[in-house]
Design an enzyme around this catalytic site. Structure first.
Site, PDB file in Angstrom:
ATOM      1  N   ARG A  16      -7.708 -22.979  26.178  1.00 16.45           N
ATOM      2  CA  ARG A  16      -7.580 -23.708  27.448  1.00 16.45           C
ATOM      3  C   ARG A  16      -8.884 -24.334  27.945  1.00 16.45           C
ATOM      4  O   ARG A  16      -8.885 -25.062  28.927  1.00 16.45           O
ATOM      5  CB  ARG A  16      -6.962 -22.796  28.511  1.00 16.45           C
ATOM      6  N   GLU A 154       0.961  -4.044  29.896  1.00 18.48           N
ATOM      7  CA  GLU A 154       0.687  -5.486  29.877  1.00 18.48           C
ATOM      8  C   GLU A 154       1.787  -6.229  30.627  1.00 18.48           C
ATOM      9  O   GLU A 154       2.943  -5.816  30.613  1.00 18.48           O
ATOM     10  CB  GLU A 154       0.602  -5.984  28.427  1.00 18.48           C
ATOM     11  N   ASN A 390     -51.793 -44.915  25.700  1.00 14.59           N
ATOM     12  CA  ASN A 390     -52.258 -43.759  24.920  1.00 14.59           C
ATOM     13  C   ASN A 390     -51.730 -43.770  23.499  1.00 14.59           C
ATOM     14  O   ASN A 390     -52.109 -42.950  22.685  1.00 14.59           O
ATOM     15  CB  ASN A 390     -51.830 -42.453  25.616  1.00 14.59           C
ATOM     16  N   TYR A 391     -50.856 -44.696  23.179  1.00 17.96           N
ATOM     17  CA  TYR A 391     -50.145 -44.635  21.904  1.00 17.96           C
ATOM     18  C   TYR A 391     -50.327 -45.951  21.184  1.00 17.96           C
ATOM     19  O   TYR A 391     -50.021 -47.019  21.725  1.00 17.96           O
ATOM     20  CB  TYR A 391     -48.657 -44.386  22.220  1.00 17.96           C
TER      21      TYR A 391
HETATM   22  C1  UD1 Z   1      -6.591  -7.844  28.264  1.00 14.33           C
HETATM   23  C2  UD1 Z   1      -5.949  -6.504  28.572  1.00 14.33           C
HETATM   24  C3  UD1 Z   1      -5.345  -6.530  29.967  1.00 14.33           C
HETATM   25  C4  UD1 Z   1      -6.409  -6.881  30.982  1.00 14.33           C
HETATM   26  C5  UD1 Z   1      -7.102  -8.194  30.596  1.00 14.33           C
HETATM   27  C6  UD1 Z   1      -8.274  -8.429  31.492  1.00 14.33           C
HETATM   28  C7  UD1 Z   1      -5.202  -5.724  26.412  1.00 14.33           C
HETATM   29  C8  UD1 Z   1      -4.040  -5.514  25.522  1.00 14.33           C
HETATM   30  N1  UD1 Z   1      -4.945  -6.274  27.591  1.00 14.33           N
HETATM   31  O1  UD1 Z   1      -5.600  -8.842  28.347  1.00 14.33           O
HETATM   32  O2  UD1 Z   1      -4.800  -5.277  30.282  1.00 14.33           O
HETATM   33  O3  UD1 Z   1      -5.837  -6.983  32.268  1.00 14.33           O
HETATM   34  O4  UD1 Z   1      -7.593  -8.105  29.243  1.00 14.33           O
HETATM   35  O5  UD1 Z   1      -8.767  -9.712  31.251  1.00 14.33           O
HETATM   36  O6  UD1 Z   1      -6.299  -5.387  26.060  1.00 14.33           O
HETATM   37  N2  UD1 Z   1     -10.136 -10.474  21.980  1.00 14.33           N
HETATM   38  C9  UD1 Z   1     -10.622 -10.282  20.698  1.00 14.33           C
HETATM   39  N3  UD1 Z   1      -9.737 -10.157  19.684  1.00 14.33           N
HETATM   40  C10 UD1 Z   1      -8.401 -10.203  19.853  1.00 14.33           C
HETATM   41  C11 UD1 Z   1      -7.922 -10.412  21.172  1.00 14.33           C
HETATM   42  C12 UD1 Z   1      -8.804 -10.540  22.209  1.00 14.33           C
HETATM   43  O7  UD1 Z   1     -11.824 -10.217  20.492  1.00 14.33           O
HETATM   44  O8  UD1 Z   1      -7.675 -10.074  18.855  1.00 14.33           O
HETATM   45  C13 UD1 Z   1     -11.100 -10.603  23.075  1.00 14.33           C
HETATM   46  C14 UD1 Z   1     -11.019 -11.934  23.780  1.00 14.33           C
HETATM   47  O9  UD1 Z   1     -11.945 -12.854  23.199  1.00 14.33           O
HETATM   48  C15 UD1 Z   1     -11.460 -11.569  25.193  1.00 14.33           C
HETATM   49  C16 UD1 Z   1     -10.955 -10.136  25.349  1.00 14.33           C
HETATM   50  O10 UD1 Z   1     -10.753  -9.648  24.033  1.00 14.33           O
HETATM   51  O11 UD1 Z   1     -12.857 -11.590  25.309  1.00 14.33           O
HETATM   52  C17 UD1 Z   1      -9.676 -10.043  26.135  1.00 14.33           C
HETATM   53  O12 UD1 Z   1      -8.683 -10.816  25.519  1.00 14.33           O
HETATM   54  P1  UD1 Z   1      -7.656 -11.651  26.362  1.00 14.33           P
HETATM   55  O13 UD1 Z   1      -6.656 -12.250  25.425  1.00 14.33           O
HETATM   56  O14 UD1 Z   1      -8.347 -12.524  27.306  1.00 14.33           O
HETATM   57  O15 UD1 Z   1      -6.993 -10.497  27.237  1.00 14.33           O
HETATM   58  P2  UD1 Z   1      -5.509 -10.092  27.331  1.00 14.33           P
HETATM   59  O16 UD1 Z   1      -5.011  -9.625  26.010  1.00 14.33           O
HETATM   60  O17 UD1 Z   1      -4.798 -11.178  28.002  1.00 14.33           O
END
Ligand code: UD1
Ligand code: CA
Length: 461
Positions: A16, A154, A390-391
């Site tokens: 996004r 979730e 200067n140049y």
């Molecule tokens: C997650 C939480 C949710 C919380 C929210 C807060 C879980 C299942 N859910 O939601 O409870 O309210 O964060 O923002 O954990 N990321 C990875 N690898 C992956 C997936 C995600 O590195 O496979 C990283 C993303 O880059 C990000 C963070 O994990 O930095 C959170 O991922 P995001 O998809 O934003 O969060 P949600 O799954 O929506």
């Protein structure tokens, strides 16, 4: 207290943002989102920092290569936050607490993390939660009637009743690594998103009779993530507001805290005044009583006590830096470039550019001039329209203007050249050779007058 090992989740895609750059590299207050998180990790004295990379891994890892406390672990493909943590635990030691942070949640404060670590206390699962009227999209905290945390559900898996819950999980937790390792091994992806959820560890903790503690805050900006340009701008605004308050608490007089931008490090002594719409970048130090006029961009420089920078001035010292001496006056509409070193009481006026030049005490260049690669003595008066050439197209050469010289308007000093102390350069001169001390030197093209010349008459068509 136990050792703290920080894991920063940064593998997610961030579609996004609609940008080719990995999300965590977008800038806030002059630093990458991920850098904010890493800097905060160092404030909580993390033993090590593990960054989980995935989307744009190479680009993200390249920005971290010069930090030897930071180690990157790749998650390919990205199967959820639990799966991400499964990639990190092999490099973590069992004697530590794992503090889980998110690379796109840049404004989490060290105080908050310390409170969370204290709750974890080396033995409990500690969750950072937020009480919010707008819980949509987040994992909800499910508590039993006694108020004990039972699970995080979730949004996509929640019942309509659970969706009413206004306490959400921030994505930040502190957990003894030894327990985390065991719980992660038990994760499955039997849920609405077919993902491995890190949040499922809460259920395992409850089942294992491990205490689950929630540290609930109400400052949404601390745990807000960046998913699109609107959120990035909102957090930038929150960050700038926070910086502005911090400086005003130290006594800095900001004319309007909503029109102040810091994109680096700023240090202010007492009685500093900053008018509206100024941007500070890189490393900037303002001495006692310094006044900065409206609409200035000031980067990588030291401005000493009592100096005044008038409106619309642009200063950027880049690597070399810029120094503005005590009581100096710069601008309006002045430009100081790398290596500009102005002594005390120097005056630089409108449309004057100074680059890689030293101006001694009391020297003045008040209008429309260029000083590049020059050494300017005390009390020199450098006239309007004058430049140092200067140049030569290949090399840069120095111009030395000794003390008390007057350079008349519209002169060109062709470097390398030295103007002897106390000398005067007649206006409009092009100086190609050194001039003697105390002398008047005039070097103009001869003036020609044709006596019987007649102005051409316009012919009718
Ligand atoms: C997650 C939480 C949710 C919380 C929210 C807060 C879980 C299942 N859910 O939601 O409870 O309210 O964060 O923002 O954990 N990321 C990875 N690898 C992956 C997936 C995600 O590195 O496979 C990283 C993303 O880059 C990000 C963070 O994990 O930095 C959170 O991922 P995001 O998809 O934003 O969060 P949600 O799954 O929506
Ligand atoms: Ca997700």
């Amino acid at each position: 207290m136990a050792f703290v090992d920080v894991v920063v989740m940064a593998a997610g895609k961030g579609t996004r943002m609609k940008s080719s750059m990995p999300k965590v590299l977008h800038r806030l207050g002059g630093r990458a989102l991920l850098q904010h998180v890493i800097d905060t990790a160092s404030q909580v004295q993390a033993r090590r920092v593990v960054v989980i990379t995935g989307h744009g891994a190479e680009e993200v890892e390249a920005t971290l290569s010069d930090n030897d406390k930071v180690q990157c672990v790749r998650q390919m493909p990205q199967l959820g936050t639990g799966h991400a943590m499964q990639q990190a635990v092999p490099v973590l030691a069992d004697d530590g607490i794992t503090l889980v942070l998110s690379g796109d949640v840049p404004l989490i404060q060290a105080d908050t993390l310390n409170a969370l670590l204290a709750l974890c206390d080396g033995q409990h699962l500690a969750l950072l939660t937020l009480q919010t009227p707008k819980p949509a999209g987040y994992g909800r905290l499910v508590r039993n009637p006694q108020g004990q945390v039972q699970a995080i559900v979730e949004e996509k898996d929640a019942t309509p009743e659970q969706r009413q819950i206004q306490e959400i999980y921030s994505g930040i937790m502190a957990v003894p690594t030894r327990l985390l390792r065991a719980w992660l091994a038990r994760l499955d992806n039997h849920n609405a998103q077919k993902e491995y959820y890190l949040t499922d560890v809460v259920k395992f903790a409850v089942a294992d009779a491990c205490q689950v503690q929630a540290h609930c805050i109400t400052d949404a900006w601390q745990v807000e993530g960046v998913n699109n340009p609107v959120q990035l701008a909102e957090l930038e605004c929150a960050y700038q507001h926070h910086q502005a308050l911090r400086f005003m608490e130290q006594g800095v007089r900001l004319r309007d805290p909503a029109r102040f931008d810091l994109r680096g490090q700023l240090e202010c002594a007492q009685d500093v005044e900053i008018d509206v719409n100024c941007i500070f970048e890189g490393q900037v130090r303002l001495g006692e009583g310094v006044k900065i006029g409206a609409n200035c961009v000031i980067a990588n420089c030291i401005i000493e006590a009592g100096a005044v920078i008038h409106p619309f001035t642009h200063i950027d010292g880049e690597q070399l830096g810029v120094t503005v001496g005590e009581g100096a006056r710069v601008g309006p509409f002045a430009r100081l470039r790398p290596g500009a070193d102005l002594g005390a009481d120097v005056h630089i006026g409108n449309f004057v550019e100074v680059k890689n030049s030293t101006l001694a005490k009391g020297a003045k260049a008040n209008h429309l001039a260029y000083l590049g690669d020059a050494t300017v003595g005390e009390r020199v008066n450098y006239g309007a329209g004058s430049i140092t050439a200067n140049y030569d197209g290949v090399n840069k050469h120095r111009t030395v203007i000794e003390a008390d010289v007057h350079v008349g308007s519209n002169s060109v000093l062709v470097a390398p050249v030295t103007i002897g102390a106390g000398g005067t350069i007649g206006g409009g001169s092009t100086i190609t050779k050194d001039t003697p001390a105390g002398a008047l030197t005039v070097a103009r093209a001869k003036q020609t007058s044709i006596a019987n010349w007649q102005r051409p008459v316009k012919t009718k068509k």
